[in-house]
Write a protein that holds these residues in place. Sequence first.
Motif, PDB file in Angstrom:
ATOM      1  N   UNK A  71      36.244  35.355  39.404  1.00 25.01           N
ATOM      2  CA  UNK A  71      35.273  36.384  39.753  1.00 25.01           C
ATOM      3  C   UNK A  71      35.776  37.316  40.833  1.00 25.01           C
ATOM      4  N   UNK A  72      36.257  36.765  41.932  1.00 28.14           N
ATOM      5  CA  UNK A  72      36.650  37.632  43.045  1.00 28.14           C
ATOM      6  C   UNK A  72      37.960  38.367  42.718  1.00 28.14           C
ATOM      7  N   UNK A  73      38.891  37.676  42.004  1.00 26.35           N
ATOM      8  CA  UNK A  73      40.102  38.391  41.602  1.00 26.35           C
ATOM      9  C   UNK A  73      39.788  39.489  40.583  1.00 26.35           C
ATOM     10  N   UNK A  74      38.802  39.243  39.752  1.00 25.36           N
ATOM     11  CA  UNK A  74      38.357  40.287  38.834  1.00 25.36           C
ATOM     12  C   UNK A  74      37.868  41.507  39.586  1.00 25.36           C
ATOM     13  N   UNK A  75      37.060  41.276  40.604  1.00 25.86           N
ATOM     14  CA  UNK A  75      36.539  42.393  41.402  1.00 25.86           C
ATOM     15  C   UNK A  75      37.683  43.129  42.102  1.00 25.86           C
ATOM     16  N   UNK A  76      38.670  42.377  42.603  1.00 25.46           N
ATOM     17  CA  UNK A  76      39.839  43.023  43.231  1.00 25.46           C
ATOM     18  C   UNK A  76      40.550  43.922  42.218  1.00 25.46           C
ATOM     19  N   UNK A  77      40.772  43.390  41.001  1.00 26.12           N
ATOM     20  CA  UNK A  77      41.485  44.168  39.977  1.00 26.12           C
ATOM     21  C   UNK A  77      40.717  45.441  39.633  1.00 26.12           C
ATOM     22  N   UNK A  78      39.395  45.344  39.560  1.00 22.26           N
ATOM     23  CA  UNK A  78      38.577  46.534  39.290  1.00 22.26           C
ATOM     24  C   UNK A  78      38.701  47.517  40.461  1.00 22.26           C
TER      25      UNK A  78
END
Lengths: 311, 311
Positions: free
Chosen positions: B300-307
């Motif tokens: 979840x948090x790495x997804x948000x970073x990538x976005x």
Amino acid sequence: MIGAVDVGGTKIVVGVADQDGRLLAQDRFATLPERGPNVVIGEVIAMLNALARGQGEALTAVGVGCVGPLDLPNGAIMNPPNFPGWSYVPLRQPLEKALGVPVRLDNDANAAALAEYRLGAGRGAEIMVYTTISTGIGGGIVVDGRLLHGVGGGAGEFGHQTIRADGPRCGCGNRGCLEVLASGTAIVAAAKRAIADGRGAGILEQAGPAGLHAGHVAHAAAAGDAAAVEIWGQAVEALAIGLGNVVTTLAPDRLVLGGGVAQTGDLLLLPLREALARHVRMVPVDRVDIRIAEHVAEAGIYGAIAVGLQA
Amino acid sequence: MIGAVDVGGTKIVVGVADQDGRLLAQDRFATLPERGPNVVIGEVIAMLNALARGQGEALTAVGVGCVGPLDLPNGAIMNPPNFPGWSYVPLRQPLEKALGVPVRLDNDANAAALAEYRLGAGRGAEIMVYTTISTGIGGGIVVDGRLLHGVGGGAGEFGHQTIRADGPRCGCGNRGCLEVLASGTAIVAAAKRAIADGRGAGILEQAGPAGLHAGHVAHAAAAGDAAAVEIWGQAVEALAIGLGNVVTTLAPDRLVLGGGVAQTGDLLLLPLREALARHVRMVPVDRVDIRIAEHVAEAGIYGAIAVGLQA
């Protein structure tokens, strides 16, 4: 002026088109692959030159649509099953050498997808799925104007999705592929079985003496023949599962249906839309614009033109 | 410095990362949606500011990964089932206004896909398919570095392909979806049914008192428990059909498996590869590089970073 070459197992169609993709002239010859690649390629070159001369304009690029399998990076045909005696045959290189213009090659299904995107029912789509429902079932995917090829150029093999894991064996080796359940070939085979069992009088009535095709089954179903209703219904249901899976995967804004079976128009579209709505729940399928392809009988040569326009 | 916000139904994780996507600090709070959107968004803003201050650097962009459904063009949440009382809640606009930096939003599955592409097991792929096999089954598709969203942002809903048209009803309304056959939830439910029938002693042995999850079934199957062998085998077979259909459609060069079920590693990968080879015949599946996701617990948090890195 764009040169276009549609290489099939039985015939090769050669054409020339303007920069807007309009086909200006075409000619064709029987492939006769037993003459060997050099003779066949020589004939393609001669015909391209003659057609261009006839239009009084020089070629600027050539597109080739070709039955596979292909070695796309090297522009060559690899052991094509329809060309006995041909093993690895470079196409792009000898054409470029003889014609002095860039030549681009793609497989026939991808080329047809690109033709619908650039010159047909796929114009302006962001994610376009093109599928041809014919002898087999194949297709291509265009995203932001670019064909997806994928590993081995395999993207778009929609006909080989597993629809019924316990279904009949497919030519590819898998069981229950979409192609073995819903291609024109599968529909005609089911109709012939029904007729052999003494059913499907309405199908025979539609077909007449000229030979049965899937369209006859669709029309017999519309006229209420019980066997035809069953066969057509099962094919549409399999298509809805297979194309529904593609819609659920890609959420395309455009789905273009080509090939002979799609020429049944609303006899396919109306029950297909209804069945898609049952199977596709997570993608707003009412926002997928489903259209019949514009280039069906001439999908091959328009495909080659579209490939040439990219060269 | 990139701000990252992972919005879930029960908790919200907030983090800050450097331009290479390294997570530098994070914090979290219980969502408690009954407090209303303004309070929750205010807490996100305060936490982002506090984390950035803690690193002594200013935010340059913020990425938000969020449970759906979303109105992506407008950066808003729409009637999320996990947020009772929230209807249409703009997220991007209030965050941009309060923080003064560009904010980008995507759904959690797409964000996780992008994280694997940019910061994990999908690096360098041309066509990457990411699928999470967890409570549900979802995913995302990255082509040439760009996420495919499709109509309604629906691309990548792999879990809702129809695998068995006569199968059990799925929460989405369709029958026999991949998710209802092979998600962690489905595997655990099948294991509980087996145990209630007096089978699956080996599963109970793996699970211990802490509660059953899909990994226990996988390990019990490896240890030879008959019920576990059957349940795990059926789930892997359904995954091979569903992911096989995706491979046949897209011919991806990379397939990344995330979510708890994929954490079984080779217990999943080895039988899955064997089953994929049976079902996928038209795409060279041996050239599809299948990997376990690198960011699973913190998808979840790495997804948000990538976005955020895209903003």
